[in-house]
Design an enzyme around this catalytic site. Structure first.
Site, PDB file in Angstrom:
ATOM      1  N   HIS A  39      39.537  65.680  24.803  1.00 51.08           N
ATOM      2  CA  HIS A  39      38.927  66.749  24.007  1.00 51.08           C
ATOM      3  C   HIS A  39      39.951  67.403  23.087  1.00 51.08           C
ATOM      4  O   HIS A  39      39.664  67.698  21.937  1.00 51.08           O
ATOM      5  CB  HIS A  39      38.277  67.798  24.918  1.00 51.08           C
ATOM      6  CG  HIS A  39      36.841  67.512  25.212  1.00 51.08           C
ATOM      7  ND1 HIS A  39      36.456  66.562  26.119  1.00 51.08           N
ATOM      8  CD2 HIS A  39      35.694  68.031  24.702  1.00 51.08           C
ATOM      9  CE1 HIS A  39      35.123  66.516  26.160  1.00 51.08           C
ATOM     10  NE2 HIS A  39      34.645  67.398  25.308  1.00 51.08           N
ATOM     11  N   LYS A 104      29.517  68.945  35.463  1.00 49.51           N
ATOM     12  CA  LYS A 104      29.040  69.754  36.585  1.00 49.51           C
ATOM     13  C   LYS A 104      29.707  71.108  36.491  1.00 49.51           C
ATOM     14  O   LYS A 104      30.837  71.229  36.022  1.00 49.51           O
ATOM     15  CB  LYS A 104      29.325  69.085  37.928  1.00 49.51           C
ATOM     16  CG  LYS A 104      30.772  68.624  38.087  1.00 49.51           C
ATOM     17  CD  LYS A 104      31.454  69.148  39.295  1.00 49.51           C
ATOM     18  CE  LYS A 104      32.843  68.562  39.467  1.00 49.51           C
ATOM     19  NZ  LYS A 104      33.767  69.425  40.190  1.00 49.51           N
TER      20      LYS A 104
END
Lengths: 186, 279
Positions: A39, A104
């Site tokens: 990222h 999650k």
């Protein structure tokens, strides 16, 4: 699973608009993996005005760093990693067309607002069910940042990948809803 | 003096890190089954069933339960009458980790904190060494995933906070952790010692068989109280709502300074992995 919604990745705005927090989904199609350092590199590339290693438009990004594949397998165990670490980068990728994230754990309020604005949905897969989840991954190819090992960006072909919608584009949050339903009042 | 060759340690460590990552302990499976009976949410029960199925697949195929095969943490109890021949203890453990993570197709998850460059072999391991009586070397492998480890907290309470302060902090920490550490979790709690001792106590508490109460009745009561309060938050399996957020709370305590009441929380995901070997 009851009332399972079948969706195809990449996603478009119409598909995203139909999804509501709490929906069980089965994802088939192509998704891309990226986690922490990937990222950072993606956003660094945007900051430098460089192209991303793949077209982000419509993509679903799976936050995962799989374990190595045993001989004869396409991938090792491959469950979701905790998503909040990607909060700092998520909106930048939404601006480039990202339509879904799989991970999650809870997202920051700013990310949830950005999801409403850019029409992007957040799914959770079952954290720790990594040996089972690997069965829905049919093909894997590293397409960028090979040096990052488990953090490299992978293109995955998935079939019947199970997930649940946590945050939809209407501001609903399944974690808040579930907790409110089962909380024992003090 | 009893001699143990470092090669024996390498082989034992290699076997333990692989086994711990493939074979979920019966204690955890039993805790899932107990959770199934008490879980109020149908989604929560479905999650627990999925985790039981996942553990079965991992065992049958000898693949990792979770892709995060952890930072390799070892508790070592070394008898004072043991002499290790060959390599240094710490090097032997690292070599066992290196071989086990490579040959076992386990993920290498260790990197430099600044450059984030992966060390490539999951070393260095974390070794917590204790010298004990006797001529045995007891090694416990406790690989720990990053997602649940990130939810750890240490606080230095004042003595006036007392048991209520302890319970409130632990329950609040679990609520803040929410769905992040892959619930259902095991909550390790350390009370007392110095700051670093307290954190080790919290991690060591996770080694106990899941749900086995403390042998100290006062701590066992504290464990039961915290477990009830944590599960009453309604977060449930995976944080999707339900009554089984925690499978167990394990507390360990140690005397502390008259000025202090150290409290550490070390949450473990449901993939609570450990293997023990006595050499």
């Amino acid at each position: 699973m009851a009332n399972e919604i079948k969706i195809t990745a990449p996603l478009d705005d119409a598909a995203v608009a139909k999804l509501k927090a709490g929906d069980q989904v089965s994802i088939t199609g192509v998704i891309y993996t990226a986690r922490d350092t990937a990222h950072k590199r993606l956003v660094d590339a945007l900051d430098a005005g460089q192209p991303l290693p793949f077209d982000m438009n419509g993509q679903v990004i799976y936050y995962v760093g799989p374990s190595p594949a045993k001989p004869g397998k396409v991938i090792g165990s491959a469950g979701p990693t905790t998503s909040y670490r990607m909060d700092a980068y998520a909106e930048r990728l939404m601006e480039k067309g990202m339509k879904g994230m799989i991970g999650k754990g809870m997202r920051d309020k700013k990310v949830i607002e950005a999801m409403k604005k850019h029409k992007c949905v957040y799914f959770a897969a079952i954290g720790g069910a990594a040996a089972l989840i690997a069965r829905s991954i049919k093909a894997v190819e590293i397409i960028a940042y090979d040096d990052l090992g488990p953090e490299a960006v992978r293109r995955m072909e998935v079939e019947d990948f199970k997930a649940v919608v946590i945050n939809d584009i209407y501001g609903n949050d399944l974690y808040d809803m579930g907790k409110a339903q089962y909380r024992v009042a003090k | 003096m009893r001699a143990i060759h470092s090669d024996t340690i390498v082989a034992a460590v290699k076997k333990m890190v692989m086994g711990a990552n493939y074979d979920l302990g019966d204690d955890v499976i039993h805790a899932f089954e107990k959770g199934l009976k008490q879980e109020a949410s149908p989604v929560g029960r479905a999650v627990l069933n999925t985790l039981i199925e996942n553990a079965r697949i991992a065992h049958d195929e000898q693949v990792p339960i979770c892709q995060d095969t952890g930072m390799a943490v070892f508790f070592v109890e070394m008898g004072q009458d043991v002499h290790i021949e060959g390599a240094l203890l710490r090097d032997a453990i690292d070599e066992g980790v290196r071989q086990g993570y490579k040959d076992g197709y386990l993920r290498k998850s260790i990197c430099d904190p600044f450059t984030r460059k992966n060390t490539g072999d999951n070393t260095p391991a974390v070794v917590i060494l204790d010298m004990v009586a006797g001529d045995k070397l007891r090694i416990t492998a406790a690989p720990k995933g990053g997602g649940s480890e990130n939810m750890s907290r240490l606080t230095m309470l004042t003595p006036s906070a007392g048991k209520k302060g302890i319970v409130d902090f632990v329950v609040k920490r679990c609520e803040e952790a929410g769905s992040n550490p892959c619930p259902p979790v095991i909550v390790g709690v350390g009370i007392g010692g110095s700051a670093e001792k307290c954190m080790i106590l919290a991690k060591k508490a996770l080694l106990r068989h899941v749900g086995e109460p403390s042998s100290d009745p006062e701590l066992a009561a504290l464990e039961a109280e915290m477990l009830e309060k944590i599960n009453a938050l309604g977060m449930g399996p995976q944080g999707l709502g339900g009554t089984t957020y925690a499978l167990a709370v394990h507390v360990e305590k140690h005397p502390c300074h008259i000025a202090s009441l150290p409290l550490a929380v070390n949450i473990c995901c449901h993939a609570s992995r450990h293997k023990e070997t006595a050499l």
